[in-house]
Design an enzyme around this catalytic site. Sequence first.
Site, short mmCIF file in Angstrom:
data_model
loop_
_atom_site.label_atom_id
_atom_site.label_comp_id
_atom_site.label_asym_id
_atom_site.label_seq_id
_atom_site.Cartn_x
_atom_site.Cartn_y
_atom_site.Cartn_z
N SER A 94 35.83 7.77 6.24
CA SER A 94 34.58 7.09 6.62
C SER A 94 34.78 5.61 6.34
O SER A 94 34.77 5.19 5.18
CB SER A 94 33.41 7.59 5.77
N LYS A 169 28.64 7.97 11.80
CA LYS A 169 28.66 8.30 10.36
C LYS A 169 27.77 7.34 9.58
O LYS A 169 27.05 7.76 8.65
CB LYS A 169 30.11 8.26 9.86
N LYS A 237 29.62 2.53 -0.94
CA LYS A 237 30.70 2.13 -0.01
C LYS A 237 30.23 2.26 1.44
O LYS A 237 30.40 1.35 2.25
CB LYS A 237 31.93 3.01 -0.29
P1 NAD Z 1 39.32 10.91 -2.71
O1 NAD Z 1 39.20 9.65 -3.48
O2 NAD Z 1 39.15 12.21 -3.41
O3 NAD Z 1 40.74 10.96 -1.95
C1 NAD Z 1 41.39 9.84 -1.43
C2 NAD Z 1 42.88 10.09 -1.55
O4 NAD Z 1 43.57 8.99 -0.95
C3 NAD Z 1 43.37 10.17 -3.01
O5 NAD Z 1 44.10 11.38 -3.19
C4 NAD Z 1 44.24 8.94 -3.17
O6 NAD Z 1 45.35 9.15 -4.06
C5 NAD Z 1 44.71 8.71 -1.75
N1 NAD Z 1 45.14 7.34 -1.48
C6 NAD Z 1 44.46 6.21 -1.73
N2 NAD Z 1 45.18 5.14 -1.35
C7 NAD Z 1 46.36 5.63 -0.85
C8 NAD Z 1 47.51 5.01 -0.29
N3 NAD Z 1 47.61 3.68 -0.20
N4 NAD Z 1 48.53 5.82 0.11
C9 NAD Z 1 48.44 7.17 0.00
N5 NAD Z 1 47.35 7.80 -0.52
C10 NAD Z 1 46.32 7.03 -0.93
O7 NAD Z 1 38.26 10.76 -1.51
P2 NAD Z 1 37.61 11.95 -0.63
O8 NAD Z 1 36.36 12.43 -1.31
O9 NAD Z 1 38.66 12.91 -0.24
O10 NAD Z 1 37.09 11.10 0.63
C11 NAD Z 1 37.97 10.65 1.65
C12 NAD Z 1 37.11 10.05 2.76
O11 NAD Z 1 36.20 11.04 3.26
C13 NAD Z 1 36.23 8.87 2.28
O12 NAD Z 1 36.17 7.90 3.29
C14 NAD Z 1 34.87 9.53 2.05
O13 NAD Z 1 33.78 8.62 2.20
C15 NAD Z 1 34.86 10.57 3.16
N6 NAD Z 1 33.97 11.72 2.91
C16 NAD Z 1 33.90 12.29 1.67
C17 NAD Z 1 33.04 13.35 1.46
C18 NAD Z 1 32.92 13.99 0.10
O14 NAD Z 1 31.94 14.75 -0.12
N7 NAD Z 1 33.85 13.77 -0.81
C19 NAD Z 1 32.27 13.85 2.51
C20 NAD Z 1 32.39 13.28 3.78
C21 NAD Z 1 33.26 12.20 3.97
#
Ligand code: NAD
Length: 293
Positions: A94, A169, A237
């Site tokens: 997102s 979104k 965010k």
């Molecule tokens: P998270 O923080 O759990 O996961 C992000 C991952 O990206 C981590 O494992 C991190 O190590 C990795 N990462 C960060 N920088 C990196 C890089 N430079 N190279 C490689 N890996 C890297 O986040 P999430 O909850 O999985 O969310 C991911 C996306 O989905 C976000 O944009 C969030 O807004 C969206 N989202 C989340 C939810 C929710 O309920 N968690 C729901 C809908 C959408």
Amino acid sequence: MKVGLIGLGIMGKPMAKNMLKAGYDLTVSDLNKAAVEEVVAAGAKAGTNQEIGESCDVVLTMLPNSPQVKAVMLGENGVASYMKAGQVFIDMSSINPVASKEIAAVLAEKGVEMLDAPVSGGEPKAIDGTLSFMVGGKQEVFDAYKPLLETMGASVVRCGDVGAGNTTKLANQIIVACNIQALAEALTLAQKAGVDPQLVFEAIRGGLAGSTVMNAKAPMMIEGNDKPGFKIDLHIKDLNNALDCAHTVGAPVPMTAEVQEILQWLHNNDGGQKDHSAIAQYYEHMTGIKIGR
Ligand code: NAD
């Protein structure tokens, strides 16, 4: 079809497992080695940016926000530097739709097509493979990769050209945040006026004010349960992206600005990791009451 996925967090890890279950040849990467090992144990290969960029037909990302997606794709040694015409990039994070369009424009110069395909549903639906995808990009690219997204989602809808997925979104996140604020404000009023918030909820949930947000969040507010389904910091965010996008396109978003200030207050008072229904705690702080208790 060879698929690459970068970002194995709360969402990316179960999404990877669902693609593996569907039989896709998957190569993954994340800064978190434990997450990579877990997905490799489920049948994926681990790969570098170069290996993923050179070998995969389609590269997916599930990263926190625009700066991470830009760094992974377009930064020094980024995946895009190894991609060639005919390959496809699908960003499921997102992020700001303005950033989606910027990334798509850089990739288009190489002949690489892009879809922005953020999701709603959270971790439980990521595990079940029942997420809702909101997709932006060309119709023919969407048609070609819809079956891949359907291994992770129950609903996959094209909303327009690149950026339309993340714009949708942002609309979703504005509506959810403002609904939670309205609910917290109304239940605070009820309690201050001497009416049981639980009875207010039961009386109005079937009428026009009733909503999915009300059904999910009113019980949490009444119980004082702030265990996160969706964290305040992630919503900050998303609303920062909404405000930035709105200022770029000239859309008025006074309600978004107001609820963002409340979320920011909660962040400043150790609430960043709480569920976004903790917006109720701002009203509780202002009035000295506890909703329903
Ligand atoms: P998270 O923080 O759990 O996961 C992000 C991952 O990206 C981590 O494992 C991190 O190590 C990795 N990462 C960060 N920088 C990196 C890089 N430079 N190279 C490689 N890996 C890297 O986040 P999430 O909850 O999985 O969310 C991911 C996306 O989905 C976000 O944009 C969030 O807004 C969206 N989202 C989340 C939810 C929710 O309920 N968690 C729901 C809908 C959408």
